[in-house]
Structures are given as structure tokens and as C-alpha cells.
Design a protein around this motif. Structure first.
Motif: not given
Length: 139
Positions: A3-14, A39-48, A79-81
Motif C-alpha cells: 500500500l502507498q504511504k498515503n493509504t497507510l496514513l489514512a488507515l492509521y488515522s481512521v 503537512h503531509h498528513l493534512a492532505k490525507v486527512l483532507s481527503e478523509l 483503501i479505495r480513496l
């Protein structure tokens, strides 16, 4: 499957947010825990947030809060996000040049991808939180 880094961050965060859905968790807390930039995490959280899984609350006591349904939301939903639909990789050799071994390996890899898709689609956040709790008990 990787899984890509953003996907993993999204899963961790959720999962962090879903563990305590009534609590607002600051992005800085997640960033520090998982060793990533805010900053990187903010992009992931914005998508969530755009997907309606979390909401952002500004100000003192603010942060992010889980707004999804942990009993219905699956790992694959998250993951699909961030990932393209899981598909078998392009064949290593063109079809005309593919050997029987190439074709057999491609079939095995395609089956593994399908099993991963089915597994991610069957595990809810609630189930994952129970698994995390059991792992924490063994630490």
C-alpha cells in the motif's frame, strides 16, 4: 501487495479516530505517533474529510473526529480513496513471448490480488480495532 504511504496514513488515522469516536484528535498527535509531517498528513486527512469519514474541528480542543460507521466501513472502503482499483500487474513478458511459467505466475499473482481484495473488503474497522486491542494486550 504494497500500500502507498498515503493509504497507510489514512488507515492509521481512521483507526485512531474510530477507537474513540467522540474525541477530537489533533493531527499533530497522529503525525508524531506515526513519524510523518503534519503537512503531509493534512492532505490525507483532507481527503478523509471530503469522503465524510472524519470531520475537522478548529480551535482549542479541536482536531479530527471519526464520523463513519466502524461496524460497516471496511479497510477497502478507505483503501479505495487512495489507491487505484487493485488490478493484476502488467505481464512481465508480452503475451506472444510469455512462457508457460510466465502465464502460470501471472495467474497465481492475479489470484493473490483477488484474495487481498476480498480480505480488505471483509474486514471492518470495528474488527480491525479488536485485532489492534488484542495486539496491544500482547505488547
Amino acid at each position: 501487495m504494497k500500500l502507498q504511504k498515503n493509504t497507510l496514513l489514512a488507515l492509521y488515522s481512521v483507526l485512531e479516530f474510530a477507537a474513540e469516536p467522540s474525541r477530537h484528535v489533533p493531527a499533530a498527535t497522529i503525525a508524531e505517533k506515526y513519524g510523518v509531517s503534519q503537512h503531509h498528513l493534512a492532505k490525507v486527512l483532507s481527503e478523509l474529510a471530503r469522503a465524510g469519514l472524519v470531520e475537522s474541528v478548529r480551535g482549542v480542543g479541536g482536531g479530527y473526529r471519526f464520523t463513519g460507521n466502524a461496524k460497516r466501513l471496511t479497510l477497502m472502503d478507505v483503501i479505495r480513496l487512495f489507491e487505484e482499483p487493485l488490478a493484476s500487474p502488467a505481464p512481465a513478458n508480452e503475451t506472444a513471448q510469455a512462457t508457460p511459467v510466465d502465464r502460470a505466475l501471472e495467474a497465481v499473482l492475479a489470484e493473490i490480488d483477488q484474495m487481498a481484495l476480498a480480505t480488505f473488503s471483509s474486514i471492518t474497522l470495528a474488527t480491525m480495532l479488536r485485532l489492534v486491542g488484542r495486539q496491544a494486550g500482547h505488547a
